[in-house]
Design a protein around this motif. Structure first.
Motif, PDB file in Angstrom:
ATOM      1  N   GLY A  12       0.873  -1.180   0.032  1.00 22.17           N
ATOM      2  CA  GLY A  12      -0.065   0.028  -0.080  1.00 22.17           C
ATOM      3  C   GLY A  12       0.720   1.147  -0.004  1.00 22.17           C
ATOM      4  O   GLY A  12       2.135   1.241  -0.079  1.00 22.17           O
ATOM      5  N   ARG A  13       0.310   2.339  -0.026  1.00 19.95           N
ATOM      6  CA  ARG A  13       0.776   3.602  -0.090  1.00 19.95           C
ATOM      7  C   ARG A  13       1.622   3.956   1.250  1.00 19.95           C
ATOM      8  O   ARG A  13       1.122   3.761   2.249  1.00 19.95           O
ATOM      9  CB  ARG A  13      -0.026   4.805  -0.407  1.00 19.95           C
ATOM     10  CG  ARG A  13      -0.502   4.676  -1.891  1.00 19.95           C
ATOM     11  CD  ARG A  13      -1.323   5.927  -2.265  1.00 19.95           C
ATOM     12  NE  ARG A  13      -2.530   5.937  -1.457  1.00 19.95           N
ATOM     13  CZ  ARG A  13      -3.484   6.921  -1.554  1.00 19.95           C
ATOM     14  NH1 ARG A  13      -3.356   7.986  -2.293  1.00 19.95           N
ATOM     15  NH2 ARG A  13      -4.564   6.942  -0.683  1.00 19.95           N
ATOM     16  N   ALA A  14       2.825   4.437   1.211  1.00 19.22           N
ATOM     17  CA  ALA A  14       3.267   4.927   2.390  1.00 19.22           C
ATOM     18  C   ALA A  14       4.471   5.970   2.170  1.00 19.22           C
ATOM     19  O   ALA A  14       4.660   6.277   0.697  1.00 19.22           O
ATOM     20  CB  ALA A  14       4.237   3.615   3.124  1.00 19.22           C
ATOM     21  N   HIS A  81      10.245   5.671  -2.689  1.00 21.18           N
ATOM     22  CA  HIS A  81       9.142   6.310  -2.366  1.00 21.18           C
ATOM     23  C   HIS A  81       7.995   5.317  -2.126  1.00 21.18           C
ATOM     24  O   HIS A  81       7.892   4.468  -3.245  1.00 21.18           O
ATOM     25  CB  HIS A  81       8.861   7.510  -3.400  1.00 21.18           C
ATOM     26  CG  HIS A  81       9.899   8.662  -3.643  1.00 21.18           C
ATOM     27  ND1 HIS A  81      10.556   8.911  -4.432  1.00 21.18           N
ATOM     28  CD2 HIS A  81       9.930   9.634  -2.569  1.00 21.18           C
ATOM     29  CE1 HIS A  81      11.376   9.696  -3.819  1.00 21.18           C
ATOM     30  NE2 HIS A  81      11.087  10.459  -3.170  1.00 21.18           N
ATOM     31  N   GLY A  82       6.916   5.525  -1.255  1.00 20.65           N
ATOM     32  CA  GLY A  82       5.953   4.353  -0.904  1.00 20.65           C
ATOM     33  C   GLY A  82       4.758   4.605  -2.162  1.00 20.65           C
ATOM     34  O   GLY A  82       3.590   4.685  -1.552  1.00 20.65           O
ATOM     35  N   ILE A  84       2.520   2.731  -4.639  1.00 25.63           N
ATOM     36  CA  ILE A  84       2.192   1.396  -5.388  1.00 25.63           C
ATOM     37  C   ILE A  84       2.711   1.188  -6.709  1.00 25.63           C
ATOM     38  O   ILE A  84       3.241  -0.004  -6.811  1.00 25.63           O
ATOM     39  CB  ILE A  84       0.515   1.116  -5.183  1.00 25.63           C
ATOM     40  CG1 ILE A  84       0.079   1.262  -3.774  1.00 25.63           C
ATOM     41  CG2 ILE A  84       0.216  -0.143  -5.873  1.00 25.63           C
ATOM     42  CD1 ILE A  84      -1.609   1.207  -3.384  1.00 25.63           C
ATOM     43  N   ALA A  85       2.459   2.139  -7.611  1.00 25.69           N
ATOM     44  CA  ALA A  85       3.180   1.869  -8.768  1.00 25.69           C
ATOM     45  C   ALA A  85       4.486   1.710  -8.971  1.00 25.69           C
ATOM     46  O   ALA A  85       5.052   0.961  -9.912  1.00 25.69           O
ATOM     47  CB  ALA A  85       2.564   3.192  -9.865  1.00 25.69           C
ATOM     48  N   ILE A  86       5.361   2.478  -8.197  1.00 28.29           N
ATOM     49  CA  ILE A  86       6.671   2.488  -8.127  1.00 28.29           C
ATOM     50  C   ILE A  86       7.262   1.039  -7.657  1.00 28.29           C
ATOM     51  O   ILE A  86       8.087   0.485  -8.231  1.00 28.29           O
ATOM     52  CB  ILE A  86       7.328   3.388  -7.265  1.00 28.29           C
ATOM     53  CG1 ILE A  86       7.544   4.858  -7.936  1.00 28.29           C
ATOM     54  CG2 ILE A  86       8.844   3.173  -6.838  1.00 28.29           C
ATOM     55  CD1 ILE A  86       7.741   6.073  -7.075  1.00 28.29           C
ATOM     56  N   MET A  87       6.448   0.593  -6.559  1.00 29.68           N
ATOM     57  CA  MET A  87       6.864  -0.714  -6.031  1.00 29.68           C
ATOM     58  C   MET A  87       6.573  -1.821  -6.978  1.00 29.68           C
ATOM     59  O   MET A  87       7.393  -2.684  -7.169  1.00 29.68           O
ATOM     60  CB  MET A  87       6.190  -1.159  -4.572  1.00 29.68           C
ATOM     61  CG  MET A  87       6.276  -2.275  -4.088  1.00 29.68           C
ATOM     62  SD  MET A  87       7.988  -2.684  -3.567  1.00 29.68           S
ATOM     63  CE  MET A  87       8.624  -1.231  -2.511  1.00 29.68           C
ATOM     64  N   ARG A  88       5.379  -1.618  -7.798  1.00 25.32           N
ATOM     65  CA  ARG A  88       5.098  -2.759  -8.635  1.00 25.32           C
ATOM     66  C   ARG A  88       6.182  -2.806  -9.672  1.00 25.32           C
ATOM     67  O   ARG A  88       6.643  -3.996 -10.159  1.00 25.32           O
ATOM     68  CB  ARG A  88       3.539  -2.599  -9.236  1.00 25.32           C
ATOM     69  CG  ARG A  88       3.063  -3.724 -10.094  1.00 25.32           C
ATOM     70  CD  ARG A  88       1.772  -3.292 -10.666  1.00 25.32           C
ATOM     71  NE  ARG A  88       0.934  -3.250  -9.664  1.00 25.32           N
ATOM     72  CZ  ARG A  88       0.039  -2.049  -9.488  1.00 25.32           C
ATOM     73  NH1 ARG A  88       0.044  -0.883 -10.055  1.00 25.32           N
ATOM     74  NH2 ARG A  88      -0.676  -2.087  -8.323  1.00 25.32           N
ATOM     75  N   ARG A  89       6.415  -1.769 -10.233  1.00 27.37           N
ATOM     76  CA  ARG A  89       7.584  -1.766 -11.390  1.00 27.37           C
ATOM     77  C   ARG A  89       8.851  -2.167 -11.029  1.00 27.37           C
ATOM     78  O   ARG A  89       9.439  -2.825 -11.566  1.00 27.37           O
ATOM     79  CB  ARG A  89       7.453   0.079 -11.742  1.00 27.37           C
ATOM     80  CG  ARG A  89       8.582   0.053 -12.918  1.00 27.37           C
ATOM     81  CD  ARG A  89       7.796  -0.615 -14.290  1.00 27.37           C
ATOM     82  NE  ARG A  89       8.747  -0.499 -15.490  1.00 27.37           N
ATOM     83  CZ  ARG A  89       9.529  -1.498 -15.684  1.00 27.37           C
ATOM     84  NH1 ARG A  89       9.623  -2.578 -14.998  1.00 27.37           N
ATOM     85  NH2 ARG A  89      10.379  -1.482 -16.594  1.00 27.37           N
TER      86      ARG A  89
END
Length: 428
Positions: A12-14, A81-82, A84-89
């Motif tokens: 999730g976002r953070a 940076h928290g 969701i799109a960055i983490m998935r990528r």
């Protein structure tokens, strides 16, 4: 061995999200994504890019060179940076490298065990720390994670190995220049280990209660105010209250933190004779849960007697002080009179139970220590029979040593690992 990766922070976002990579290709993989890595155990700001050079995010990067890392392997962390799109990528990009895959639950910690960075007891302590909800649970889990129990176990093991070596030397070299009577030193070693084992076994129950939580049952007749008291203690409407006697049929549980101790309050059905089948079942359940609870709070009308014989630390209260005008141990769930005194009494009683907690926090620990102690007791008994029985004494000691090695996961632990590591998240 594969290199593994996973998100080490919650989904999730953070503000910040962390990706952890561990294994033989961790350094080379991350080097391709950020260009240059900082010196080990230092941070640096880097641009994280995909294999085509496309910009993904700016991140703090930390490199832990094996074996000086959590897993004992090369470990790299991206503090992103928290989004969701960055983490998935980032996770998608890592999965494109050969020999690099998403970690299984608990796989980072499992590698720490396999590489000798943690013993099995420390792994369980780490799982307990992640699950800790109260201060007492946190402190207890940290003691286990620190390796204190593993250090004790290793000391006991060394003593038993020394005792077995003395006995076997006597057996093997009886005709040479080796003392025949080693019983005094062996007896001293066994006595010391046995005393420590007994103390730790005795403290396991209290430690388990801290880990799992104490149960406090509110017990009394119907319509005496048990549910109102539960709601007052919980600070919310956890139970239905009514002027109709017998409203509570099942056991209602409320989890709370009481002075750092994890406590589950139990609102039980009113105890009385009844011909109603459902109410009879509720009363039976109430009596069973009250009997098994760690502490009972009896809430009684002025002339009532407790439906169960109170134990030493149980608390006996008189209900509805708002009507009777009496002071504590009279109490009122409606107005809150006497609640602070009750909470202090509950804390005092549970603190006494928690005071005897040892380092062993799981039933598995107690079972292994009891098995080791059984070997010691058998060895002590046979030791008194003289040198002709030293081979039997030595065999019993090997049983004890084996049990201690199982306790810390040195041997025969494989059947436990899947169950233990299944409780961890992917990034741990």
């Amino acid at each position: 061995m594969d290199t593994i990766f996973a998100q080490a922070t919650a989904m999730g976002r953070a503000g910040v999200s962390v990706v952890r990579i561990s294994g033989p290709s961790a350094y080379a993989t991350c080097l391709r994504m950020v260009g240059t890595l900082p010196q080990p155990r230092t941070t640096a700001l880097r641009m994280v890019k995909d294999r085509d050079g496309g910009f993904i995010d700016q991140a703090l990067v930390i490199w832990f060179k094996g074996p000086e890392s959590f897993t004992g392997e090369d470990v790299v962390e991206f503090h992103l940076h928290g989004s969701i799109a960055i983490m998935r990528r980032v996770l998608e990009e890592l999965g494109l490298f050969d020999g690099v895959r998403l970690a299984n639950p608990g796989e980072f910690t499992r590698r720490a065990l396999e590489n000798g960075r943690l013993d099995l007891v420390q792994v369980e302590g780490l799982a307990d720390l992640i699950e800790a909800e109260t201060e007492a649970q946190r402190k207890q889990a940290l003691r286990v994670l620190s390796g204190a129990l593993g250090t004790k176990v290793e000391g006991w093991r060394r003593s038993l190995v020394r005792a077995a070596a003395l006995l076997e030397a006597t057996i093997d070299f009886a005709d040479e220049d080796v003392p025949v009577d080693v019983s005094d030193e062996v007896r001293s070693l066994l006595f010391s280990v046995d005393a420590d084992l007994k103390m730790e076994i005795d403290g396991t129950k209290a430690a388990e209660q801290i880990r799992a939580g104490f149960e406090v049952a509110i017990v009394g007749a119907p319509n005496v105010g048990k549910s109102t008291l539960l709601n007052r203690l919980a600070g919310r409407e956890a139970a239905i209250t009514s002027s109709t006697a017998g409203t509570t049929r099942d056991v209602i549980e409320v989890r709370m933190d009481l002075g750092g101790l994890p406590v589950t309050l139990l609102d039980t059905a009113g105890i009385r004779e009844s011909t109603d089948e459902i109410e009879v079942l509720g009363v039976q359940l109430a009596l069973r849960r009250a009997t098994n609870a760690d502490l009972r709070v009896f809430l009684l009308d002025q002339d009532d007697k407790p439906p169960l014989a109170p134990l030493v630390d149980d608390i006996v209260l008189r209900a509805k002080s708002d009507v009777t005008g009496k002071s504590y141990p009279a109490i009122s769930g409606k107005t809150g009179a006497g609640i602070e005194n009750l909470l202090l009494d509950i804390q005092r009683s549970l603190s006494k139970l928690a005071a005897g907690a040892g380092l062993a926090t799981h039933a598995r620990h107690a079972n292994a220590m009891m098995l080791a102690r059984n070997g010691l007791l058998a060895a002590q008994s046979m030791l008194n029979a003289g040198p002709d029985h030293y081979d039997i004494v030595s065999a019993e000691l090997r049983i004890g040593i084996h049990a201690l090695e199982v306790l810390v996961g040195r041997i025969d632990a494989e059947n436990l690992l899947d169950e233990i590591f299944a409780s961890f998240c992917l990034g741990k």
